[in-house]
Design a protein around this motif. Structure first.
Motif, PDB file in Angstrom:
ATOM      1  N   ILE A 309      40.683  29.029  58.851  1.00  0.00           N
ATOM      2  CA  ILE A 309      40.964  29.803  57.639  1.00  0.00           C
ATOM      3  C   ILE A 309      39.698  29.918  56.805  1.00  0.00           C
ATOM      4  O   ILE A 309      39.029  28.920  56.509  1.00  0.00           O
ATOM      5  N   SER A 310      39.397  31.154  56.429  1.00  0.00           N
ATOM      6  CA  SER A 310      38.321  31.437  55.492  1.00  0.00           C
ATOM      7  C   SER A 310      38.949  32.006  54.227  1.00  0.00           C
ATOM      8  O   SER A 310      39.570  33.073  54.263  1.00  0.00           O
ATOM      9  N   PHE A 311      38.777  31.297  53.123  1.00  0.00           N
ATOM     10  CA  PHE A 311      39.400  31.724  51.865  1.00  0.00           C
ATOM     11  C   PHE A 311      38.328  32.071  50.851  1.00  0.00           C
ATOM     12  O   PHE A 311      37.641  31.207  50.332  1.00  0.00           O
ATOM     13  N   ASP A 312      38.195  33.368  50.594  1.00  0.00           N
ATOM     14  CA  ASP A 312      37.279  33.858  49.567  1.00  0.00           C
ATOM     15  C   ASP A 312      38.064  33.956  48.261  1.00  0.00           C
ATOM     16  O   ASP A 312      39.080  34.654  48.194  1.00  0.00           O
ATOM     17  N   VAL A 313      37.578  33.286  47.220  1.00  0.00           N
ATOM     18  CA  VAL A 313      38.334  33.280  45.964  1.00  0.00           C
ATOM     19  C   VAL A 313      38.413  34.655  45.315  1.00  0.00           C
ATOM     20  O   VAL A 313      39.289  34.899  44.483  1.00  0.00           O
ATOM     21  N   ASP A 314      37.534  35.581  45.731  1.00  0.00           N
ATOM     22  CA  ASP A 314      37.665  36.909  45.138  1.00  0.00           C
ATOM     23  C   ASP A 314      38.814  37.711  45.736  1.00  0.00           C
ATOM     24  O   ASP A 314      39.047  38.859  45.358  1.00  0.00           O
ATOM     25  N   SER A 315      39.561  37.106  46.670  1.00  0.00           N
ATOM     26  CA  SER A 315      40.825  37.715  47.114  1.00  0.00           C
ATOM     27  C   SER A 315      41.853  37.695  45.998  1.00  0.00           C
ATOM     28  O   SER A 315      42.827  38.465  46.013  1.00  0.00           O
ATOM     29  N   ILE A 316      41.630  36.837  45.005  1.00  0.00           N
ATOM     30  CA  ILE A 316      42.522  36.735  43.845  1.00  0.00           C
ATOM     31  C   ILE A 316      42.076  37.734  42.780  1.00  0.00           C
ATOM     32  O   ILE A 316      40.880  37.959  42.590  1.00  0.00           O
ATOM     33  N   ASP A 317      43.030  38.342  42.096  1.00  0.00           N
ATOM     34  CA  ASP A 317      42.693  39.252  40.999  1.00  0.00           C
ATOM     35  C   ASP A 317      41.688  38.583  40.063  1.00  0.00           C
ATOM     36  O   ASP A 317      41.860  37.429  39.665  1.00  0.00           O
ATOM     37  N   CYS A 318      40.627  39.325  39.722  1.00  0.00           N
ATOM     38  CA  CYS A 318      39.515  38.718  38.991  1.00  0.00           C
ATOM     39  C   CYS A 318      39.902  38.219  37.603  1.00  0.00           C
ATOM     40  O   CYS A 318      39.150  37.456  36.994  1.00  0.00           O
ATOM     41  N   GLY A 319      41.062  38.635  37.088  1.00  0.00           N
ATOM     42  CA  GLY A 319      41.509  38.074  35.824  1.00  0.00           C
ATOM     43  C   GLY A 319      41.794  36.588  35.910  1.00  0.00           C
ATOM     44  O   GLY A 319      41.775  35.878  34.895  1.00  0.00           O
ATOM     45  N   PHE A 320      42.018  36.085  37.135  1.00  0.00           N
ATOM     46  CA  PHE A 320      42.319  34.669  37.345  1.00  0.00           C
ATOM     47  C   PHE A 320      41.120  33.893  37.865  1.00  0.00           C
ATOM     48  O   PHE A 320      41.111  32.663  37.803  1.00  0.00           O
ATOM     49  N   VAL A 321      40.117  34.595  38.427  1.00  0.00           N
ATOM     50  CA  VAL A 321      38.956  33.914  39.000  1.00  0.00           C
ATOM     51  C   VAL A 321      37.677  34.623  38.546  1.00  0.00           C
ATOM     52  O   VAL A 321      37.008  35.300  39.333  1.00  0.00           O
ATOM     53  N   PRO A 322      37.290  34.454  37.290  1.00  0.00           N
ATOM     54  CA  PRO A 322      36.089  35.134  36.800  1.00  0.00           C
ATOM     55  C   PRO A 322      34.803  34.610  37.420  1.00  0.00           C
ATOM     56  O   PRO A 322      33.803  35.322  37.478  1.00  0.00           O
ATOM     57  N   GLY A 323      34.819  33.373  37.889  1.00  0.00           N
ATOM     58  CA  GLY A 323      33.605  32.750  38.395  1.00  0.00           C
ATOM     59  C   GLY A 323      33.369  33.018  39.855  1.00  0.00           C
ATOM     60  O   GLY A 323      33.433  32.106  40.692  1.00  0.00           O
ATOM     61  N   ASP A 362      31.893  31.175  35.667  1.00  0.00           N
ATOM     62  CA  ASP A 362      33.263  30.684  35.506  1.00  0.00           C
ATOM     63  C   ASP A 362      33.621  30.491  34.043  1.00  0.00           C
ATOM     64  O   ASP A 362      32.751  30.354  33.176  1.00  0.00           O
ATOM     65  N   THR A 363      34.910  30.470  33.768  1.00  0.00           N
ATOM     66  CA  THR A 363      35.440  30.227  32.431  1.00  0.00           C
ATOM     67  C   THR A 363      36.375  29.026  32.505  1.00  0.00           C
ATOM     68  O   THR A 363      37.361  29.052  33.252  1.00  0.00           O
ATOM     69  N   SER A 364      36.040  27.982  31.765  1.00  0.00           N
ATOM     70  CA  SER A 364      36.890  26.774  31.706  1.00  0.00           C
ATOM     71  C   SER A 364      37.180  26.196  33.086  1.00  0.00           C
ATOM     72  O   SER A 364      38.231  25.592  33.299  1.00  0.00           O
ATOM     73  N   ASP A 365      36.278  26.405  34.043  1.00  0.00           N
ATOM     74  CA  ASP A 365      36.403  25.846  35.394  1.00  0.00           C
ATOM     75  C   ASP A 365      37.611  26.370  36.165  1.00  0.00           C
ATOM     76  O   ASP A 365      38.020  25.776  37.172  1.00  0.00           O
ATOM     77  N   ILE A 366      38.201  27.498  35.745  1.00  0.00           N
ATOM     78  CA  ILE A 366      39.457  27.918  36.384  1.00  0.00           C
ATOM     79  C   ILE A 366      39.243  28.429  37.805  1.00  0.00           C
ATOM     80  O   ILE A 366      40.130  28.271  38.654  1.00  0.00           O
ATOM     81  N   THR A 367      38.090  29.020  38.089  1.00  0.00           N
ATOM     82  CA  THR A 367      37.834  29.471  39.456  1.00  0.00           C
ATOM     83  C   THR A 367      37.604  28.272  40.367  1.00  0.00           C
ATOM     84  O   THR A 367      38.130  28.216  41.485  1.00  0.00           O
ATOM     85  N   ALA A 368      36.823  27.310  39.902  1.00  0.00           N
ATOM     86  CA  ALA A 368      36.597  26.094  40.683  1.00  0.00           C
ATOM     87  C   ALA A 368      37.898  25.331  40.888  1.00  0.00           C
ATOM     88  O   ALA A 368      38.130  24.749  41.958  1.00  0.00           O
ATOM     89  N   LEU A 369      38.751  25.336  39.889  1.00  0.00           N
ATOM     90  CA  LEU A 369      40.051  24.669  40.017  1.00  0.00           C
ATOM     91  C   LEU A 369      40.886  25.336  41.096  1.00  0.00           C
ATOM     92  O   LEU A 369      41.563  24.664  41.885  1.00  0.00           O
ATOM     93  N   PHE A 370      40.832  26.667  41.141  1.00  0.00           N
ATOM     94  CA  PHE A 370      41.582  27.357  42.193  1.00  0.00           C
ATOM     95  C   PHE A 370      41.013  27.005  43.566  1.00  0.00           C
ATOM     96  O   PHE A 370      41.768  26.842  44.535  1.00  0.00           O
TER      97      PHE A 370
END
Length: 401
Positions: A309-323, A362-370
């Protein structure tokens, strides 16, 4: 003066439920739901690992001051608690100083701090640090799954691959060597990127240790399968090169969430030529999450022996993963992607990568948290379904350094 309606007039015409039904029906309903089942399943989990860690913390960090009532608290922070203190590894997992000891663990986190393959916003070289830092927020227990990583598996952090800034090919060689070492040991390699160019050397590192066939499930908004970008093997090219490997067929590449205004036509042409499998967000919305996972599994596993599995965090709507290096609106909602991820990981994996976490944006570490959540969700699903370690049977050409 206007009078207020009485209860009887406000609910006129509504027959009251029988007293027995009112008393017992809600409780009967909730006991069949996941929330109640999760409450009960926690009781079956061991606490031995937690007790062992507490004792280790006391032995390593000195017993706490006399005024401390909780005698499990040491003087110097060691282990999981407190979440805001300590030297961070991924989820405070043991740091394996000698990488030759990695085979003693079920899974190993490998940092790949590399962003020389980016074509827009750099910063993913800080991804592993960012993910590790915020991972301290998590406990190893998941309520819904009813699993506890500390009690049911062994996880370690081997630190970072020594990548070479501004040199893609030397870094790729370093990455492949590091991943092949971990995979050959029997530990499940979990890679924290890094930009998406690392997908190729990570898969190569696994593929060279087996004669078996590997499928890939790829979460992304971008198709990432063109031959070159800016004359190099950048983060838009990993699947062109990975599916050139003799035991990684493009027919077993399943790409989930592709779409929007950032999909280079070169990649689309290559995907069409190679016969890869693409599901857009609209496709997944129409057929549903469970059906999408079912299709992904069927295609990735067809005539294959293991799945990566390759998971790119930009697969998530950018409102949830700014970083992230290449944000795009219109992607998955976090819970949608996590649901599909859990379903496909339930069949077992030979490797997992999380890429494109860029802490400077990133904002408040939310992308890293995801990014953290992706790792624990996959591990938890494999544990819950008895598939952790299922990759070991394909290791028929282990490397040794």
């Amino acid at each position: 003066m206007r009078s207020h309606p009485t209860r009887s007039t406000r609910f006129a015409g509504l027959a009251p439920a029988p007293a027995r039904q009112r008393r017992h029906h809600p409780n009967f309903e909730i006991r069949g739901m996941q929330g109640w089942k999760a409450l009960e399943s926690e009781e079956k989990l061991s606490e031995d690992g937690w007790r062992k860690e507490q004792q280790w913390a006391l032995d390593m960090g000195l017993p706490g001051a006399d005024s401390i009532n909780d005698k499990s608290i040491p003087t110097f922070a060691r282990g999981e608690l407190p979440h805001f203190a300590g030297i961070n590894t991924f989820m405070k997992a043991p740091y394996v100083e000698n990488v030759r000891d990695v085979g003693k663990y079920d899974a190993a986190v490998v940092g790949i701090p590399f962003d020389s393959g980016t074509t827009y916003r750099p910063g993913t070289r800080f991804g592993p640090q960012g993910i590790r830092r915020i991972s301290a927020l998590y406990t190893p227990y998941n309520y819904e799954l009813g699993v506890d990583l500390r009690e049911q598996m062994t996880l370690c952090d081997v630190g970072d691959v020594f990548t070479i800034p501004a040199n893609l090919e030397k870094s790729f060689d370093q990455i492949s060597k590091g991943v092949s070492h971990v995979f050959s040991s029997g530990a499940l390699p979990v890679m924290l990127g890094g930009d998406h160019s690392i997908g190729f050397p990570c898969v190569r590192g696994i593929a060279e240790c087996t004669s078996k066939r590997i499928g890939i499930i790829h979460f992304d908004r971008h198709i990432d399968i063109q031959e070159k970008d800016l004359d190099e093997r950048m983060h838009t090219t990993p699947w062109y090169w990975a599916t050139n490997l003799p035991n990684v067929s493009p027919k077993n590449l399943v790409q989930l969430g592709i779409g929007g205004w950032q999909v280079p036509r070169y990649g689309v042409q290559e995907a069409r030529k190679r016969g890869t499998n693409v599901l857009t967000i609209d496709d997944i919305e129409k057929i549903g999450l469970e059906k999408a996972a079912e299709i992904a599994l069927e295609l990735a596993w067809k005539d294959a022996d293991a799945v990566y599995i390759s998971f790119d965090v930009d697969s998530i709507d950018c409102g949830f993963v700014p970083g992230t290096g290449w944000p795009e609106p219109g992607g998955f909602l976090p819970r949608e992607a996590l649901k599909i991820l859990g379903l496909v990981a339930a069949e077992g994996l030979c490797g997992l990568e999380v890429v494109e976490v860029s802490p400077p944006y990133d904002t408040s570490d939310i992308t890293a948290l995801f990014g953290t959540r992706v790792v624990v969700e996959a591990l938890g699903s494999m544990l819950a379904h008895g598939k952790l370690g299922s990759h070991k049977h394909i290791i028929d050409k282990p490397v040794s350094f």
